[in-house]
Write a protein that holds these residues in place. Structure first.
Motif, mmCIF file in Angstrom:
data_model
loop_
_atom_site.group_PDB
_atom_site.id
_atom_site.type_symbol
_atom_site.label_atom_id
_atom_site.label_comp_id
_atom_site.label_asym_id
_atom_site.label_seq_id
_atom_site.Cartn_x
_atom_site.Cartn_y
_atom_site.Cartn_z
ATOM 1 N N ARG A 257 0.837 -1.208 0.000
ATOM 2 C CA ARG A 257 0.000 0.000 0.000
ATOM 3 C C ARG A 257 0.873 1.260 0.000
ATOM 4 N NH1 ARG A 257 -2.220 3.679 3.272
ATOM 5 N NH2 ARG A 257 -4.394 4.232 2.971
ATOM 6 N N GLU A 258 1.867 1.299 0.871
ATOM 7 C CA GLU A 258 2.743 2.464 0.963
ATOM 8 C C GLU A 258 3.533 2.686 -0.329
ATOM 9 O OE1 GLU A 258 2.625 4.743 3.365
ATOM 10 O OE2 GLU A 258 1.000 3.508 4.170
ATOM 11 N N ALA A 259 3.976 1.607 -0.965
ATOM 12 C CA ALA A 259 4.704 1.737 -2.232
ATOM 13 C C ALA A 259 3.804 2.315 -3.317
ATOM 14 C CB ALA A 259 5.263 0.379 -2.663
ATOM 15 N N ALA A 260 2.553 1.883 -3.355
ATOM 16 C CA ALA A 260 1.612 2.423 -4.345
ATOM 17 C C ALA A 260 1.357 3.909 -4.085
ATOM 18 C CB ALA A 260 0.303 1.639 -4.316
ATOM 19 N N LEU A 261 1.201 4.280 -2.832
ATOM 20 C CA LEU A 261 0.995 5.693 -2.504
ATOM 21 C C LEU A 261 2.225 6.525 -2.855
ATOM 22 C CD1 LEU A 261 -0.863 5.351 0.916
ATOM 23 C CD2 LEU A 261 -1.830 6.120 -1.279
ATOM 24 N N ALA A 262 3.410 5.966 -2.626
ATOM 25 C CA ALA A 262 4.647 6.681 -2.944
ATOM 26 C C ALA A 262 4.784 6.906 -4.455
ATOM 27 C CB ALA A 262 5.851 5.919 -2.406
ATOM 28 N N LEU A 263 4.312 5.957 -5.254
ATOM 29 C CA LEU A 263 4.376 6.129 -6.714
ATOM 30 C C LEU A 263 3.432 7.224 -7.190
ATOM 31 C CD1 LEU A 263 4.588 2.519 -8.175
ATOM 32 C CD2 LEU A 263 6.289 4.332 -8.379
ATOM 33 N N GLY A 264 2.328 7.399 -6.493
ATOM 34 C CA GLY A 264 1.381 8.456 -6.842
ATOM 35 C C GLY A 264 0.954 8.392 -8.296
ATOM 36 N N ASP A 265 1.139 9.491 -9.014
ATOM 37 C CA ASP A 265 0.711 9.583 -10.412
ATOM 38 C C ASP A 265 1.547 8.742 -11.366
ATOM 39 O OD1 ASP A 265 -1.355 11.246 -9.746
ATOM 40 O OD2 ASP A 265 -0.324 13.097 -10.305
ATOM 41 N N ARG A 266 2.606 8.123 -10.870
ATOM 42 C CA ARG A 266 3.411 7.232 -11.720
ATOM 43 C C ARG A 266 2.833 5.817 -11.772
ATOM 44 N NH1 ARG A 266 8.823 7.085 -9.356
ATOM 45 N NH2 ARG A 266 7.744 7.687 -7.470
ATOM 46 N N ASN A 267 1.783 5.562 -10.970
ATOM 47 C CA ASN A 267 1.088 4.276 -11.048
ATOM 48 C C ASN A 267 0.401 4.156 -12.400
ATOM 49 O OD1 ASN A 267 1.005 2.699 -8.427
ATOM 50 N ND2 ASN A 267 0.525 4.758 -7.679
ATOM 51 N N PRO A 268 0.260 2.930 -12.902
ATOM 52 C CA PRO A 268 -0.548 2.756 -14.121
ATOM 53 C C PRO A 268 -1.982 3.216 -13.874
ATOM 54 C CG PRO A 268 0.712 0.769 -13.660
ATOM 55 C CD PRO A 268 0.854 1.670 -12.454
ATOM 56 N N VAL A 269 -2.627 3.701 -14.918
ATOM 57 C CA VAL A 269 -4.040 4.061 -14.808
ATOM 58 C C VAL A 269 -4.923 2.836 -15.002
ATOM 59 C CG1 VAL A 269 -3.708 6.470 -15.471
ATOM 60 C CG2 VAL A 269 -4.218 4.760 -17.238
ATOM 61 N N ALA A 270 -4.346 1.766 -15.554
ATOM 62 C CA ALA A 270 -5.111 0.537 -15.759
ATOM 63 C C ALA A 270 -4.193 -0.674 -15.693
ATOM 64 C CB ALA A 270 -5.827 0.571 -17.108
ATOM 65 N N HIS A 271 -4.653 -1.673 -14.939
ATOM 66 C CA HIS A 271 -3.979 -2.975 -14.852
ATOM 67 C C HIS A 271 -4.899 -3.994 -15.521
ATOM 68 C CE1 HIS A 271 -2.187 -0.825 -11.432
ATOM 69 N NE2 HIS A 271 -1.206 -1.714 -11.446
ATOM 70 N N HIS A 272 -4.380 -4.750 -16.465
ATOM 71 C CA HIS A 272 -5.164 -5.792 -17.136
ATOM 72 C C HIS A 272 -4.428 -7.118 -16.996
ATOM 73 C CE1 HIS A 272 -7.768 -2.790 -18.973
ATOM 74 N NE2 HIS A 272 -6.672 -2.090 -19.213
ATOM 75 N N VAL A 273 -5.098 -8.118 -16.430
ATOM 76 C CA VAL A 273 -4.496 -9.439 -16.232
ATOM 77 C C VAL A 273 -5.174 -10.431 -17.163
ATOM 78 C CG1 VAL A 273 -4.039 -11.288 -14.570
ATOM 79 C CG2 VAL A 273 -3.988 -8.914 -13.830
ATOM 80 N N THR A 274 -4.357 -11.292 -17.752
ATOM 81 C CA THR A 274 -4.877 -12.277 -18.693
ATOM 82 C C THR A 274 -4.029 -13.543 -18.647
ATOM 83 O OG1 THR A 274 -5.558 -12.598 -21.001
ATOM 84 C CG2 THR A 274 -3.526 -11.344 -20.622
ATOM 85 N N ASN A 275 -4.462 -14.561 -19.366
ATOM 86 C CA ASN A 275 -3.691 -15.805 -19.527
ATOM 87 C C ASN A 275 -3.311 -16.425 -18.182
ATOM 88 O OD1 ASN A 275 -3.660 -14.301 -21.945
ATOM 89 N ND2 ASN A 275 -1.924 -15.448 -22.699
ATOM 90 N N ILE A 276 -4.264 -16.527 -17.276
ATOM 91 C CA ILE A 276 -4.014 -17.096 -15.947
ATOM 92 C C ILE A 276 -3.951 -18.618 -16.063
ATOM 93 C CG2 ILE A 276 -4.908 -17.359 -13.600
ATOM 94 C CD1 ILE A 276 -6.331 -14.620 -14.026
ATOM 95 N N VAL A 277 -2.840 -19.187 -15.604
ATOM 96 C CA VAL A 277 -2.648 -20.639 -15.601
ATOM 97 C C VAL A 277 -2.403 -21.069 -14.158
ATOM 98 C CG1 VAL A 277 -1.244 -22.561 -16.445
ATOM 99 C CG2 VAL A 277 -1.699 -20.603 -17.938
ATOM 100 N N LEU A 278 -3.196 -22.038 -13.684
ATOM 101 C CA LEU A 278 -3.109 -22.511 -12.313
ATOM 102 C C LEU A 278 -2.608 -23.943 -12.278
ATOM 103 C CD1 LEU A 278 -6.615 -21.302 -11.037
ATOM 104 C CD2 LEU A 278 -4.432 -20.059 -10.981
ATOM 105 N N SER A 279 -1.763 -24.241 -11.274
ATOM 106 C CA SER A 279 -1.331 -25.617 -11.056
ATOM 107 C C SER A 279 -1.253 -25.859 -9.555
ATOM 108 C CB SER A 279 0.017 -25.892 -11.727
ATOM 109 O OG SER A 279 1.010 -25.031 -11.232
#
Length: 133
Positions: free
Chosen positions: A57-79
């Motif tokens: 949480r603190e790392a994300a707050l420290a990044l501030g506006d340098r955080n991505p505006v969108a995270h997209h996750v795909t191709n999830i493989v579970l084992s």
């Protein structure tokens, strides 16, 4: 014992929720997807290993506006790795405010606890070179 359909859905939803929580700024929601003692390894991105939900949480707050505006996750493989432990690998795209896009791979260890499935260890690696891990 093989992974049930319900477990697969729950783990996939867990991985997908990270982006929604990050993008909406609901950083307190990380406690619902990560174990309290998570090791979140962003060494490849220059951030080292973050220990615990508060550190993420603190790392994300420290990044501030340098955080991505969108995270997209795909191709999830579970084992399944053992009773109550699952390994997951997924691809991620991060869209920055300037429109550039970065490609990542998440390597997760997901564990089942009293509160259900949680990510207990995550390694984030940037994809910079084609045709390589």
């Amino acid at each position: 014992m093989s992974l049930s359909h319900e477990d697969r859905v729950a783990i996939t939803d867990l991985i997908n929720r990270h982006g929604h929580l990050s993008d909406s700024g609901d950083l307190d929601g990380f406690a619902e997807i990560f174990t309290a003692d998570i090791a979140y390894d962003v060494t490849d991105l220059g951030g080292g290993v973050l220990s615990g939900v508060d550190a993420i949480r603190e790392a994300a707050l420290a990044l501030g506006d340098r955080n991505p505006v969108a995270h997209h996750v795909t191709n999830i493989v579970l084992s399944q790795a053992g009773d109550g432990v699952v390994h997951a690998v997924s691809k991620a795209l991060g869209v920055r405010a300037d429109g550039t896009v970065g490609s990542l791979t998440y390597t997760d260890t997901v564990v089942r606890g009293a509160d259900g499935w949680r990510i207990g260890h995550r390694i984030v690696r940037a994809r910079r070179t084609p045709l390589r891990d």
